[in-house]
Design an enzyme around this catalytic site. Structure first.
Site, PDB file in Angstrom:
ATOM      1  N   TYR A  67      14.333  -9.990  39.057  1.00 48.18           N
ATOM      2  CA  TYR A  67      12.871  -9.621  38.313  1.00 48.18           C
ATOM      3  C   TYR A  67      11.966 -10.115  39.263  1.00 48.18           C
ATOM      4  O   TYR A  67      11.962 -11.317  39.548  1.00 48.18           O
ATOM      5  CB  TYR A  67      13.161 -10.210  37.070  1.00 48.18           C
ATOM      6  CG  TYR A  67      13.546  -9.223  35.962  1.00 48.18           C
ATOM      7  CD1 TYR A  67      12.554  -8.093  35.588  1.00 48.18           C
ATOM      8  CD2 TYR A  67      14.612  -9.162  35.117  1.00 48.18           C
ATOM      9  CE1 TYR A  67      12.694  -7.060  34.871  1.00 48.18           C
ATOM     10  CE2 TYR A  67      14.787  -8.287  34.239  1.00 48.18           C
ATOM     11  CZ  TYR A  67      13.871  -7.115  34.117  1.00 48.18           C
ATOM     12  OH  TYR A  67      13.932  -6.054  33.069  1.00 48.18           O
ATOM     13  N   ASP A 213      -3.624  13.572  45.069  1.00 51.56           N
ATOM     14  CA  ASP A 213      -1.971  13.304  44.698  1.00 51.56           C
ATOM     15  C   ASP A 213      -1.505  14.241  46.098  1.00 51.56           C
ATOM     16  O   ASP A 213      -1.323  15.468  46.179  1.00 51.56           O
ATOM     17  CB  ASP A 213      -1.507  14.040  43.423  1.00 51.56           C
ATOM     18  CG  ASP A 213       0.036  13.851  43.329  1.00 51.56           C
ATOM     19  OD1 ASP A 213       0.640  13.461  44.215  1.00 51.56           O
ATOM     20  OD2 ASP A 213       0.524  14.116  42.056  1.00 51.56           O
ATOM     21  N   LYS A 242       9.369  12.485  49.894  1.00 48.34           N
ATOM     22  CA  LYS A 242       9.164  13.916  50.451  1.00 48.34           C
ATOM     23  C   LYS A 242       9.073  14.075  51.895  1.00 48.34           C
ATOM     24  O   LYS A 242       9.952  13.665  52.613  1.00 48.34           O
ATOM     25  CB  LYS A 242       8.147  14.763  49.308  1.00 48.34           C
ATOM     26  CG  LYS A 242       8.345  14.829  48.075  1.00 48.34           C
ATOM     27  CD  LYS A 242       7.376  15.430  47.264  1.00 48.34           C
ATOM     28  CE  LYS A 242       7.802  15.816  46.036  1.00 48.34           C
ATOM     29  NZ  LYS A 242       7.196  14.755  44.970  1.00 48.34           N
TER      30      LYS A 242
HETATM   31  N1  DSN Z   1       9.204  17.994  41.147  1.00 46.25           N
HETATM   32  C1  DSN Z   1       8.455  17.781  42.453  1.00 46.25           C
HETATM   33  C2  DSN Z   1       8.444  18.776  43.247  1.00 46.25           C
HETATM   34  O1  DSN Z   1       9.658  19.493  43.395  1.00 46.25           O
HETATM   35  O2  DSN Z   1       7.341  19.623  43.760  1.00 46.25           O
HETATM   36  C3  DSN Z   1       7.187  17.330  42.298  1.00 46.25           C
HETATM   37  O3  DSN Z   1       7.105  15.948  41.830  1.00 46.25           O
END
Ligand code: DSN
Length: 430
Positions: A67, A213, A242
């Protein structure tokens, strides 16, 4: 790789599976199956990637046991010495990567980053101007059932109905009507470059704050192939998994010291408890990787591959929303190719052939979100495996064969064999 062929696994994964064979055979089995699924399919979901073994294994360490509520040097628990070092490393590397003065690496995911950013910038009931999900925005930018649509007064801007691109004059006019507290830019299914300076000018014109974002394009920004939201945005949120190719998680960035203080307070204790220190450690590793010179080449290759895939799909008669792409993703309008073809059918048929995609609404889509007339494709994961422009041409032909056959099982099996050969030639990072 089949479920019994582990030749493409790194040694740490092999040790883990051996351990789990004894400790929990059911989980060992599903992990083997998932490793084989990823190794033997082409991943074209625009929001996914394949992390390096270093990032993957940094997730599963002693750091998960602790924690560490609070921030480095100011924790509510003892024993946080090494967690402070890990979090400082992640914060410093994030700041260097994006060229900004502040980073909070604790958000558990992108939506949590957005919750904290909203709370830091706005009061409940404030007016927000954003692109709706039906036109490529994200659910955490104002969808009614989401926190954003529940606690804030959401107003939409939209893409131009003819070009399907952002029309900055129209957005400016809309901002003058709405007079929002905050404007959000940054999208989940928008294949074109974002002009952050134009958004800044629109925000300044109406005295609004600007939130960017950059979840989808963070790796492209870090790699220098998409313009940076700095110095234009007041606050920047992103996911880390991503195009940035890190562990699943969120990140908030800014330059302003007052906003930074508010962001820290709204992440903890405002909206989260104990940070996921194993994920933060893996974020540090991923940011370190993204700071290496070869990440710039990776980002450039992602965009070049998206453009090659776009051109090849157009040559097969597909219409791309906005006419093409500037980033890592394409939004394919399936209707002109085949009026009866839905995104849901395409996703299902392609999966049977080993090509993983997601159905996605297109601007003004007549079909509901679980059906759709579009398919979203991205090249971040394929590029990580080392596939190049010639492979994109081959993949477009495979996509077309599956679609043309309307999911014929024999065609799917034949395409599946070609996919397997491509996967065998380009193993996962190991
Ligand atoms: N769910 C994501 C996407 O596939 O673009 C975005 O958070």
């Amino acid at each position: 790789m089949t479920t019994t062929d582990h030749s493409a696994l790194d040694s740490v994964s092999l040790d883990l599976l051996t351990l789990l064979d004894q400790a929990d055979p059911a989980v060992a089995s599903l992990l083997r199956s998932e490793a084989a699924r990823q190794a033997g399919t082409l991943e074209l979901i625009a929001s996914e990637n394949h992390v390096s073994p270093a990032v993957m294994h940094a997730m599963g360490t002693w750091m998960t046991n602790k924690y560490a509520e609070g921030y480095p040097g100011k924790r509510y628990y003892g024993g946080c010495e090494h967690h402070d070092t890990a979090e400082d490393l992640a914060r410093d590397r994030a700041k260097e990567l994006f060229g900004c003065g502040f980073a909070n690496v604790q958000p558990h995911c992108g939506a949590n980053a957005n919750i904290a950013a909203f709370m830091a910038m706005c009061a409940p009931g404030d007016r927000i101007l954003s692109l709706p999900i039906k036109s490529g925005g994200h659910l955490s930018h104002g969808l009614k059932p989401n926190f954003s649509g529940t606690f804030y007064e959401i107003h939409d801007y939209d893409v131009d109905p003819d070009t399907e691109r952002l029309d900055y004059d129209a957005i400016a006019a809309r901002a003058r009507e709405v007079k929002p507290r905050m404007i959000i830019c940054g999208f989940s299914a928008y294949p074109r470059a974002i002009d952050f300076a134009a958004f800044r000018a629109i925000a300044d014109d109406v005295g609004a704050l600007l939130m960017a974002d950059i979840a989808h394009i963070a790796g492209l920004v870090a790699g220098g192939v998409h313009a940076s939201p700095f110095p234009h945005a007041d606050v920047v949120t992103t996911t880390t998994h991503k195009t940035l190719r890190g562990p699943r998680g969120g990140l908030i960035l800014c330059d302003d010291e007052d906003i930074a203080k508010k962001v820290d307070r709204k992440v903890f204790p405002g909206s989260q408890g104990g940070p996921l220190m194993h994920a933060i450690t893996a974020k540090a590793v991923a940011f370190g990787e993204a700071l290496q010179p070869d990440f710039k080449q990776y980002a450039a290759d992602v965009v070049a591959n998206a453009q090659a895939l776009a051109d090849a799909l157009v040559s097969h008669g597909y219409r791309l929303c906005t006419g093409g792409t500037d980033n890592h993703l394409l939004l394919v309008d399936l209707q002109p190719r085949d009026a009866d073809l839905t995104g849901a059918d395409a996703e299902k048929w392609l999966e049977a052939a080993g090509i993983i995609t997601n159905k996605n609404g297109i601007p003004n889509d007549p079909r509901p979100p679980m059906v759709t007339s579009g398919l979203r494709l991205g090249t971040a994961a394929l590029t990580t495996r080392g596939l190049g422009a010639a492979d994109m041409v081959a993949i477009a032909a495979l996509l077309d064969r599956v679609m043309e056959s309307r999911g014929d099982a024999g065609v799917a099996a034949s395409v599946r064999a070609d996919v397997q050969a491509m996967c065998d030639a380009h193993p996962l990072p190991h």
